[in-house]
Enzyme design. Sequence first.
Site, short mmCIF file in Angstrom:
data_model
loop_
_atom_site.label_atom_id
_atom_site.label_comp_id
_atom_site.label_asym_id
_atom_site.label_seq_id
_atom_site.Cartn_x
_atom_site.Cartn_y
_atom_site.Cartn_z
N HIS A 25 0.81 -1.22 0.00
CA HIS A 25 0.00 0.00 0.00
C HIS A 25 0.85 1.28 0.00
CE1 HIS A 25 0.34 0.37 4.37
NE2 HIS A 25 -0.55 -0.54 4.64
N HIS A 223 5.20 -9.30 11.09
CA HIS A 223 6.01 -9.20 9.87
C HIS A 223 7.48 -9.40 10.24
CE1 HIS A 223 2.77 -7.49 7.39
NE2 HIS A 223 2.54 -6.60 8.33
FE1 FEO Z 1 -1.34 -3.05 9.94
FE2 FEO Z 1 0.60 -5.62 8.90
O1 FEO Z 1 -0.96 -4.65 9.04
#
Ligand code: FEO
Length: 397
Positions: A25, A223
Amino acid sequence: MSAPIEIADGVYCVGVKDWNVRNFHGYTTARGTSYNSYLLLDEKTVLVDTVKSGFAGELLENVSAVVAPSKIDLVISNHAEPDHSGSLPAVMAAAPRAAVVATARGKDALERYYAGAWRFNVVKTGDEVETGKRTLRFIATPMLHWPDSMFTYSPDDRLLFSMDAFGQHLAASGYFERDAAPGVVMDEAKKYYANILMHLGGQVAKALRELEGLAVETIAPAHGLVWRERAGEIIEMYRGWAEGKRAAKVLVVYDTMWGSTGAMAQAIADGAARSGVDVRLIALAVNDLTDIATEVLDAGAVAVGSPTLNNRMMPNVAAFLTYVGGLKPRGKIGAAFGSHGWRGGGAKEVDEALENTSIERVREPLTCVYAPDAGVLDSCRALGASLAEGALSRSAE
Ligand code: FEO
């Protein structure tokens, strides 16, 4: 994936790596990313977060290597953003007896995204769930970085499932921070903080206060790599970034049309460099906003230059100022500069944008007509020196 890696006794990494994603994004993910999901085996079987839509098959395959997905009792949704919830419908279809654990805002978001007729266990800070030998505790972290966000903490494992916080957009063959090349994991963690969390320093500081007194030996983000040897270090880095700590660093960010604004930028950088500070001369035409925002995070001073195009600043300067303005950098000084022809306007627009970003300008816009003469270049060097002096004093605060 080969056999899932165990990061604690009975806690498995079952997430997926997205090696070739390069635009998340708008965030440039030069090293890809991962969507981490963790499976806890206990009397109850628990899945912490899912993965982005499109990777559900791989996630369920990874889970199946440890336990049949139908055995999952609880799916904890620490964060409803679709990179972590996109596979929830597939997981819930494969785990019909499971309930979804989320904050009230998380439940609302998941119902709006997926309209799933699922059983929810709505939790708030301090709530606990017994899974057998473990008791999982929840810590709501609203606006870190969505309203629904929360941490899940396992005191028995001294393990924090931290969703996006402490994450890195990094796909790597290993699972722990020691598996990445030195510097890479911290560089990516800094980039992540700058581009996702810079404007949320207050919420980050609040979340760090919630962690005080908790024994945290392992941080498992949503992540990138799991922090173990450097778990304390990344918490301290977050503390500094949240406080707005700055280095003795000056950024000179600019675009140029026929080289005049570029010459001014070079002279400002030269003037700053003479003071011994760290200087970055950044041409917007060839640099990426994700990387520039990372530099902004701990800079003390930022000069921004634009020529005038149709009485306005250049479009890529506007894009930079819009992006960085949204990240609300704190405690910085700066100045606008740029050349113009018969009618100005570009540097003035830059100056207004800096003001709207709460960057304290050390002077009015520094401009020249067509090309900078020796006097203008002297003024640029003086501006650089002034910005360097301010950055030095801010780095000592
Ligand atoms: Fe805020 Fe990794 O989504």
